[in-house]
Scaffold this motif. Structure first.
Motif, PDB file in Angstrom:
ATOM      1  N   SER A 156       0.821  -1.215   0.000  1.00 52.47           N
ATOM      2  CA  SER A 156       0.000   0.000   0.000  1.00 52.47           C
ATOM      3  C   SER A 156       0.852   1.260   0.000  1.00 52.47           C
ATOM      4  CB  SER A 156      -0.950   0.000   1.208  1.00 52.47           C
ATOM      5  OG  SER A 156      -0.205  -0.039   2.421  1.00 52.47           O
ATOM      6  N   ASN A 213      -0.190   4.666  -1.420  1.00 50.61           N
ATOM      7  CA  ASN A 213      -1.515   4.944  -0.829  1.00 50.61           C
ATOM      8  C   ASN A 213      -2.545   5.414  -1.850  1.00 50.61           C
ATOM      9  OD1 ASN A 213      -1.632   4.149   1.851  1.00 50.61           O
ATOM     10  ND2 ASN A 213      -0.648   6.001   2.613  1.00 50.61           N
ATOM     11  N   SER A 273      -5.230   3.939  -4.436  1.00 50.87           N
ATOM     12  CA  SER A 273      -5.899   2.690  -4.807  1.00 50.87           C
ATOM     13  C   SER A 273      -5.941   2.471  -6.318  1.00 50.87           C
ATOM     14  CB  SER A 273      -7.315   2.649  -4.226  1.00 50.87           C
ATOM     15  OG  SER A 273      -8.084   3.742  -4.670  1.00 50.87           O
ATOM     16  N   THR A 300      -4.472  -1.010  -0.335  1.00 51.22           N
ATOM     17  CA  THR A 300      -4.706   0.354   0.128  1.00 51.22           C
ATOM     18  C   THR A 300      -6.167   0.502   0.531  1.00 51.22           C
ATOM     19  OG1 THR A 300      -2.970   1.293  -1.253  1.00 51.22           O
ATOM     20  CG2 THR A 300      -4.721   2.779  -0.576  1.00 51.22           C
ATOM     21  N   ASP A 301      -7.046  -0.018  -0.304  1.00 49.45           N
ATOM     22  CA  ASP A 301      -8.495   0.026  -0.078  1.00 49.45           C
ATOM     23  C   ASP A 301      -9.054  -1.365  -0.359  1.00 49.45           C
ATOM     24  OD1 ASP A 301     -11.375   0.287  -0.932  1.00 49.45           O
ATOM     25  OD2 ASP A 301     -11.030   2.375  -0.382  1.00 49.45           O
ATOM     26  N   SER A 302      -9.726  -1.948   0.627  1.00 49.72           N
ATOM     27  CA  SER A 302     -10.190  -3.331   0.508  1.00 49.72           C
ATOM     28  C   SER A 302     -11.278  -3.509  -0.530  1.00 49.72           C
ATOM     29  CB  SER A 302     -10.698  -3.816   1.879  1.00 49.72           C
ATOM     30  OG  SER A 302      -9.660  -3.769   2.825  1.00 49.72           O
ATOM     31  N   SER A 303     -12.025  -2.445  -0.804  1.00 53.24           N
ATOM     32  CA  SER A 303     -13.062  -2.511  -1.825  1.00 53.24           C
ATOM     33  C   SER A 303     -12.475  -2.308  -3.218  1.00 53.24           C
ATOM     34  CB  SER A 303     -14.143  -1.468  -1.546  1.00 53.24           C
ATOM     35  OG  SER A 303     -15.106  -1.447  -2.579  1.00 53.24           O
ATOM     36  N   VAL A 322      -7.128   4.773   6.973  1.00 53.40           N
ATOM     37  CA  VAL A 322      -7.689   5.043   5.648  1.00 53.40           C
ATOM     38  C   VAL A 322      -9.116   4.513   5.583  1.00 53.40           C
ATOM     39  CG1 VAL A 322      -7.490   4.509   3.183  1.00 53.40           C
ATOM     40  CG2 VAL A 322      -5.426   4.944   4.541  1.00 53.40           C
ATOM     41  N   GLY A 367     -12.225   2.706   4.350  1.00 51.88           N
ATOM     42  CA  GLY A 367     -12.344   1.613   3.393  1.00 51.88           C
ATOM     43  C   GLY A 367     -11.345   0.502   3.598  1.00 51.88           C
ATOM     44  N   ALA A 368     -10.256   0.764   4.319  1.00 49.56           N
ATOM     45  CA  ALA A 368      -9.278  -0.293   4.590  1.00 49.56           C
ATOM     46  C   ALA A 368      -9.819  -1.219   5.676  1.00 49.56           C
ATOM     47  CB  ALA A 368      -7.943   0.312   5.028  1.00 49.56           C
ATOM     48  N   HIS A 402      -5.643   8.982   7.830  1.00 43.08           N
ATOM     49  CA  HIS A 402      -5.122   8.177   6.709  1.00 43.08           C
ATOM     50  C   HIS A 402      -3.807   7.455   7.002  1.00 43.08           C
ATOM     51  CE1 HIS A 402      -7.988  10.966   4.768  1.00 43.08           C
ATOM     52  NE2 HIS A 402      -8.218   9.938   3.970  1.00 43.08           N
TER      53      HIS A 402
END
Length: 305
Positions: A45, A77, A79, A102-105, A168, A170-171, A198
């Protein structure tokens, strides 16, 4: 005619049996009799954080030990950059992907792309919301959040006024650490403010400066990682206050700060170990072994005492 048919059936059975006993493609010897080197694609990330530098080092050292090659990319960082990075790793023909999202989605799309072409995916520290992830190698973030909240209760007392610096949005680590923290804090503490910084030290400093002005009676701070906690400490000291701050990760700067009497505590992970465990999981998956969906790395509370 029957004899010919019988011979054909026997030949077919031999071929089928032989195929079923073959090793995976990566393990087959090449023309020189050597085994083909496994190529790992590692997407981090951010390498602007000591924790993830240690995680990368754990992967690289264990891969070298196992005779594997590693291609490392830094999402910084971002996504969108991370998705493009992973696409590039796929184009380079990696055998397995190790991803620290960085962002799980946002990472879900490229995870599904890898699934569709048969490249196994293992995630580190944070998960992917969708797609087939063979294993998540991480600390128990929910448990760590609980440990932080309980420490504040024990040190400052019930109903203490607390500020929470979130990671962050969404993480998965942000969601899970917050979830664990609030399981205890919502009953035993008073969370008077919370805001994302973040996972960044400078942003932690700036956010904490603003929150101190609007919440001068705060009695403790929980930051979702050490970088934000170290930034918060700077803001608190500049304001001439003495407020306990608890971080999460156990990175070298945080441990030095605790020893110096600045940062109060951290929920320490073992990033080198997480990296090593991820490589071993990758090796097992490529060998056709079944690995647990969740592979936990131990946590510990670190204080000056």
């Amino acid at each position: 005619m029957k004899k010919i048919s019988l011979i054909l059936v026997c030949i077919l059975m031999i071929v089928i049996t032989g195929c079923s006993m073959e090793p995976p493609q990566w393990a087959k010897p090449n023309a020189n009799g050597n085994h083909k080197q496994i190529k790992i694609g590692l997407s981090i990330s951010t390498l602007n954080n000591p924790f993830f530098v240690s995680l990368r080092d754990g992967v690289v050292k264990e891969a070298q030990k196992q005779g594997m090659q590693v291609i490392v990319v830094d999402a910084q960082n971002d996504s969108a950059k991370q998705s493009n990075d992973v696409d590039d790793l796929i184009q380079k023909g990696v055998n397995v992907l190790l991803i620290n999202p960085t962002d799980s989605s946002a990472i879900s799309t490229v995870v599904q792309t890898a699934n569709n072409i048969g490249i196994p995916v293992i995630t580190l520290d944070r998960s992917s919301d969708k797609g087939d992830v063979k294993a998540l190698v991480a600390s128990d973030n929910v448990k760590g959040g609980k440990m932080a909240a309980q420490y504040i209760v024990d040190k400052v007392g019930k109903n203490a006024k607390v500020i929470e610096l979130e990671g962050v949005p969404g993480a998965s680590a942000t969601r899970e650490r917050g979830k664990g923290f609030h399981e205890i804090a919502d009953k035993e503490l008073k969370v008077i403010a919370k805001q994302s910084a973040h996972f960044d030290r400078t942003e932690g400093l700036n956010v904490m400066e603003n929150l101190l002005q609007s919440n001068p009676d705060v009695q403790a701070v929980f930051a979702h990682n050490d970088e934000m906690a170290l930034g918060a400490i700077q803001a608190i000291q500049s304001a001439g206050k003495d407020i306990p701050v608890i971080g999460f990760d156990g990175n070298p700067d945080a441990l030095k700060s605790i020893k110096a009497g600045n940062l109060t505590a951290t929920i320490a992970q073992q990033p080198l170990l997480i990296g090593q465990m991820a490589v071993q999981a990758a090796k097992d998956v490529l060998s056709g072994k079944t690995v647990p969906k969740s592979i936990p790395a131990p946590l510990k509370l670190v204080t000056k005492e």
